[in-house]
Design an enzyme around this catalytic site. Structure first.
Site, PDB file in Angstrom:
ATOM      1  N   CYS A 134       5.477   7.526 -13.509  1.00 10.76           N
ATOM      2  CA  CYS A 134       5.324   6.063 -13.544  1.00 10.76           C
ATOM      3  C   CYS A 134       5.592   5.487 -14.924  1.00 10.76           C
ATOM      4  O   CYS A 134       5.916   4.314 -15.061  1.00 10.76           O
ATOM      5  CB  CYS A 134       3.926   5.681 -13.084  1.00 10.76           C
ATOM      6  SG  CYS A 134       3.527   6.345 -11.467  1.00 10.76           S
ATOM      7  N   HIS A 145       2.028  -1.355 -14.950  1.00 15.22           N
ATOM      8  CA  HIS A 145       2.462  -0.538 -13.821  1.00 15.22           C
ATOM      9  C   HIS A 145       1.780  -1.035 -12.556  1.00 15.22           C
ATOM     10  O   HIS A 145       0.570  -1.268 -12.546  1.00 15.22           O
ATOM     11  CB  HIS A 145       2.111   0.930 -14.103  1.00 15.22           C
ATOM     12  CG  HIS A 145       2.295   1.829 -12.924  1.00 15.22           C
ATOM     13  ND1 HIS A 145       3.416   1.781 -12.119  1.00 15.22           N
ATOM     14  CD2 HIS A 145       1.490   2.799 -12.391  1.00 15.22           C
ATOM     15  CE1 HIS A 145       3.299   2.677 -11.156  1.00 15.22           C
ATOM     16  NE2 HIS A 145       2.143   3.300 -11.297  1.00 15.22           N
ATOM     17  N   ASN A 197       3.761   0.653  -4.730  1.00 16.72           N
ATOM     18  CA  ASN A 197       3.871   1.342  -6.024  1.00 16.72           C
ATOM     19  C   ASN A 197       5.172   2.147  -6.045  1.00 16.72           C
ATOM     20  O   ASN A 197       5.333   3.095  -5.278  1.00 16.72           O
ATOM     21  CB  ASN A 197       2.646   2.254  -6.176  1.00 16.72           C
ATOM     22  CG  ASN A 197       2.663   3.097  -7.440  1.00 16.72           C
ATOM     23  OD1 ASN A 197       3.693   3.267  -8.071  1.00 16.72           O
ATOM     24  ND2 ASN A 197       1.508   3.641  -7.787  1.00 16.72           N
TER      25      ASN A 197
HETATM   26  O1  UT7 Z   1       1.167   5.429  -9.770  1.00 16.28           O
HETATM   27  C1  UT7 Z   1       0.421   6.454 -10.323  1.00 16.28           C
HETATM   28  C2  UT7 Z   1      -0.924   5.999 -10.664  1.00 16.28           C
HETATM   29  N1  UT7 Z   1      -1.670   5.865  -9.451  1.00 16.28           N
HETATM   30  C3  UT7 Z   1      -2.733   5.109  -9.423  1.00 16.28           C
HETATM   31  O2  UT7 Z   1      -3.046   4.486 -10.400  1.00 16.28           O
HETATM   32  C4  UT7 Z   1      -3.573   5.100  -8.172  1.00 16.28           C
HETATM   33  C5  UT7 Z   1      -5.020   5.109  -8.539  1.00 16.28           C
HETATM   34  N2  UT7 Z   1      -5.927   5.182  -7.423  1.00 16.28           N
HETATM   35  C6  UT7 Z   1      -6.117   4.200  -6.515  1.00 16.28           C
HETATM   36  O3  UT7 Z   1      -5.401   3.214  -6.494  1.00 16.28           O
HETATM   37  C7  UT7 Z   1      -7.297   4.316  -5.579  1.00 16.28           C
HETATM   38  O4  UT7 Z   1      -8.043   5.461  -5.929  1.00 16.28           O
HETATM   39  C8  UT7 Z   1      -6.945   4.392  -4.067  1.00 16.28           C
HETATM   40  C9  UT7 Z   1      -6.422   3.022  -3.618  1.00 16.28           C
HETATM   41  C10 UT7 Z   1      -5.910   5.469  -3.834  1.00 16.28           C
HETATM   42  C11 UT7 Z   1      -8.203   4.704  -3.245  1.00 16.28           C
HETATM   43  O5  UT7 Z   1      -9.188   3.725  -3.475  1.00 16.28           O
HETATM   44  P1  UT7 Z   1     -10.660   4.182  -3.890  1.00 16.28           P
HETATM   45  O6  UT7 Z   1     -11.437   2.930  -4.022  1.00 16.28           O
HETATM   46  O7  UT7 Z   1     -10.570   5.052  -5.120  1.00 16.28           O
HETATM   47  O8  UT7 Z   1     -11.138   4.989  -2.624  1.00 16.28           O
HETATM   48  P2  UT7 Z   1     -11.850   6.430  -2.567  1.00 16.28           P
HETATM   49  O9  UT7 Z   1     -10.827   7.493  -2.597  1.00 16.28           O
HETATM   50  O10 UT7 Z   1     -12.961   6.470  -3.579  1.00 16.28           O
HETATM   51  O11 UT7 Z   1     -12.508   6.401  -1.129  1.00 16.28           O
HETATM   52  C12 UT7 Z   1     -13.548   5.451  -0.790  1.00 16.28           C
HETATM   53  C13 UT7 Z   1     -13.858   5.547   0.674  1.00 16.28           C
HETATM   54  C14 UT7 Z   1     -14.160   6.976   1.138  1.00 16.28           C
HETATM   55  O12 UT7 Z   1     -15.127   6.879   2.175  1.00 16.28           O
HETATM   56  P3  UT7 Z   1     -16.679   7.133   1.853  1.00 16.28           P
HETATM   57  O13 UT7 Z   1     -16.765   8.529   1.322  1.00 16.28           O
HETATM   58  O14 UT7 Z   1     -17.073   6.096   0.864  1.00 16.28           O
HETATM   59  O15 UT7 Z   1     -17.336   6.949   3.193  1.00 16.28           O
HETATM   60  C15 UT7 Z   1     -12.849   7.456   1.743  1.00 16.28           C
HETATM   61  O16 UT7 Z   1     -13.046   8.411   2.742  1.00 16.28           O
HETATM   62  O17 UT7 Z   1     -12.731   5.122   1.458  1.00 16.28           O
HETATM   63  C16 UT7 Z   1     -12.310   6.180   2.354  1.00 16.28           C
HETATM   64  N3  UT7 Z   1     -10.863   6.164   2.385  1.00 16.28           N
HETATM   65  C17 UT7 Z   1     -10.146   5.417   3.227  1.00 16.28           C
HETATM   66  N4  UT7 Z   1     -10.516   4.560   4.209  1.00 16.28           N
HETATM   67  C18 UT7 Z   1      -9.545   3.917   4.861  1.00 16.28           C
HETATM   68  C19 UT7 Z   1     -10.005   6.861   1.585  1.00 16.28           C
HETATM   69  N5  UT7 Z   1      -8.729   6.540   1.899  1.00 16.28           N
HETATM   70  C20 UT7 Z   1      -8.802   5.660   2.925  1.00 16.28           C
HETATM   71  C21 UT7 Z   1      -7.823   4.961   3.651  1.00 16.28           C
HETATM   72  N6  UT7 Z   1      -8.254   4.089   4.626  1.00 16.28           N
HETATM   73  N7  UT7 Z   1      -6.499   5.106   3.421  1.00 16.28           N
END
Ligand code: UT7
Length: 333
Positions: free
Chosen positions: A122, A258, A289
Site C-alpha cells: 500500500c 491510504h 482499498n
Molecule cells: O491496506 C492495508 C492496510 N489495511 C488496513 O489498514 C485494514 C485495517 N483493518 C481494518 O480495516 C479492520 O480491522 C476491518 C474492517 C478489517 C475489521 O474491522 P474490526 O472493527 O477490526 O473488526 P474485528 O476483526 O475486530 O471483528 C469485530 C467483530 C467480531 O465479532 P465479535 O467477536 O465481536 O462477536 C468478528 O467476528 O466483527 C465480526 N466480523 C464480521 N462481522 C460481519 C469480522 N468480520 C466480519 C464481517 N462481517 N466481514
C-alpha cells in the site's frame, strides 16, 4: 489555500499531472455479504465502504496502468517520448519475471526509459514518488511516470470475512518533472518487519505451486492488529512529514491518506488535530482499498471534484504490508 513562494524544501521537482483508471465493475456491499455472513450495515460501519470497483478480465495491470499514465501525461502536457523513467508500484502483477513497467512504458510509446516495479504494497506509490523526485534531483531522470496499480481481485478470497469486502482494483498515476520550485517535500518513510505477517500472501510460492487446492496466493490480514498500528502510529509519521516540509496543520489544504478504512482516516485526522478547513480524501467509500493505487486514485478524485485545486498543499501518507509506510507533502499541479 496555501501557496509557498519559495516552494517546499529540496531541489525542484513536482507533480505535473495526475491520471486514474478504475476497474469498471461497480460492486455494492450487497453483492458480497452472503458469502461472508455479513451485512451492508456492518461493512459501512466498520470500514466506510459502500461499494468497490472490480476489474473485468480485460482490465489487466498493464491496461489499467497505461490508461492512468496516459491521462497523467495528457494533463501534464508531456509526450511519452519525453519520459525517461517509469516506476510501477504493485503487488498484484502475477508474474514474477519480468517486471510490468517496461511493457507499460513500451505500450505508452516511451523511448527506452529506465522502467522497474516497486514492491512496497500500500505504501508503494508514495515510495515511487520519492524515488522519482530524487532521481530528477540527482540528474538520473528528467520526466518520470509513477503509477500505483492493483488487480487485488486476483488475490482475493471472496469467502474470507476479513478481506473480501475490503480490496479492489484500479490504477492511479502521476507525471513528475523539473520545476522552478520544489513541489514534493522530504519523505518520512520506514518499515517494521517485526510484523511482516500482519498482511501477507497466505502461503509461500513453493507451497502454492505444490498444493492440490488453489488459493495459497490469496491475501490474508490480521485486520485488528493492522487497524491499531495504523491508527496509533501513522499520525506521528504524518506530522513529521509536515514538520520536515516546514509547515503546520494550519498550512495544509488536503489530507490524502491510504484508503484502507474510513475509521483509520478519521482516527489519524483527530490525532493530528487537522483543522476543519483541511479537505479529507474519502475515496474508499466508492472504490474500496486498492493498495498501491489508493493514494493517487484518491488524489485524482479530489482534483476532479474540486476539493483540491492547483497550488494546494496536500499531505500524502500510505501504509500497509511489510509493514511499510511513507508520507510526504506535495503541491497539487
Ligand atoms: O491496506 C492495508 C492496510 N489495511 C488496513 O489498514 C485494514 C485495517 N483493518 C481494518 O480495516 C479492520 O480491522 C476491518 C474492517 C478489517 C475489521 O474491522 P474490526 O472493527 O477490526 O473488526 P474485528 O476483526 O475486530 O471483528 C469485530 C467483530 C467480531 O465479532 P465479535 O467477536 O465481536 O462477536 C468478528 O467476528 O466483527 C465480526 N466480523 C464480521 N462481522 C460481519 C469480522 N468480520 C466480519 C464481517 N462481517 N466481514
Amino acid at each position: 489555500m496555501t501557496r509557498l513562494a519559495e516552494g517546499l524544501p529540496g531541489s525542484p521537482a513536482s507533480i505535473l499531472g495526475i491520471g486514474a483508471y478504475r476497474g469498471s465493475q461497480v460492486v455494492p456491499n450487497a453483492d458480497l455479504v452472503e458469502a461472508i455472513d455479513s451485512s451492508d450495515e456492518w461493512i459501512q460501519q466498520r470500514s466506510g465502504i459502500r461499494e468497490r470497483r472490480f476489474a473485468t478480465p480485460e482490465e489487466t495491470v498493464q491496461l489499467m496502468s497505461v490508461r492512468a499514465c496516459q491521462e497523467a501525461l495528457d494533463n501534464a502536457g508531456i509526450d511519452a517520448r519525453q519520459v525517461d523513467a517509469v516506476i510501477v508500484a504493485t503487488i498484484s502483477h502475477l508474474m514474477q519475471l519480468p517486471a510490468v513497467a517496461p511493457a507499460v512504458a513500451t505500450e505508452l510509446g516511451c523511448d527506452q526509459p529506465v522502467a522497474f516495479d516497486v514492491s512496497a504494497a500500500c505504501a508503494g506509490f508514495c515510495h515511487g514518488v520519492t524515488l522519482a523526485a530524487d532521481m530528477i534531483r540527482g540528474g538520473s531522470a528528467t520526466y518520470a511516470l509513477v503509477v500505483g496499480v492493483e488487480r487485488l481481485t486476483d488475490m482475493l478470497d471472496l469467502e474470507d470475512r476479513g478481506t473480501a469486502f475490503i480490496f479492489a482494483d484500479g490504477a492511479g498515476a502521476v507525471v513528475i518533472g523539473p520545476t522552478e520550485t520544489s513541489g514534493i517535500g522530504p519523505v518520512v518513510w520506514g518499515s517494521d518487519g517485526e510484523h511482516f505477517d500482519y498482511i501477507r500472501q497466505r502461503e509461500d510460492w513453493p507451497d502454492v505451486l505444490a498444493a492440490e487446492q488453489p488459493g495459497g496466493h490469496f491475501i490474508t490480514m490480521q485486520g485488528s492488529a493492522v487497524f491499531r498500528w495504523a491508527s496509533f502510529s501513522m499520525a506521528k509519521v504524518g506530522l513529521e512529514a509536515l514538520d520536515r516540509s516546514g509547515i503546520s496543520v494550519d498550512d495544509l489544504d488536503c489530507f490524502v491518506p491510504h484508503q484502507a478504512n474510513m475509521r483509520i482516516t478519521d482516527a489519524m485526522a483527530r490525532a493530528m488535530k487537522l483543522p476543519a478547513s483541511v479537505k479529507i480524501a474519502r475515496d474508499v467509500a466508492e472504490q474500496g482499498n486498492t493498495s498501491a493505487a489508493s493514494v493517487p486514485l484518491a488524489l485524482h478524485r479530489m482534483v476532479a471534484d474540486g476539493d483540491a485545486v492547483s497550488g494546494d498543499l496536500a499531505l500524502l501518507i500510505a501504509f500497509g504490508a511489510g509493514l511499510a509506510y511513507a508520507a510526504q507533502v506535495v503541491v497539487i499541479p
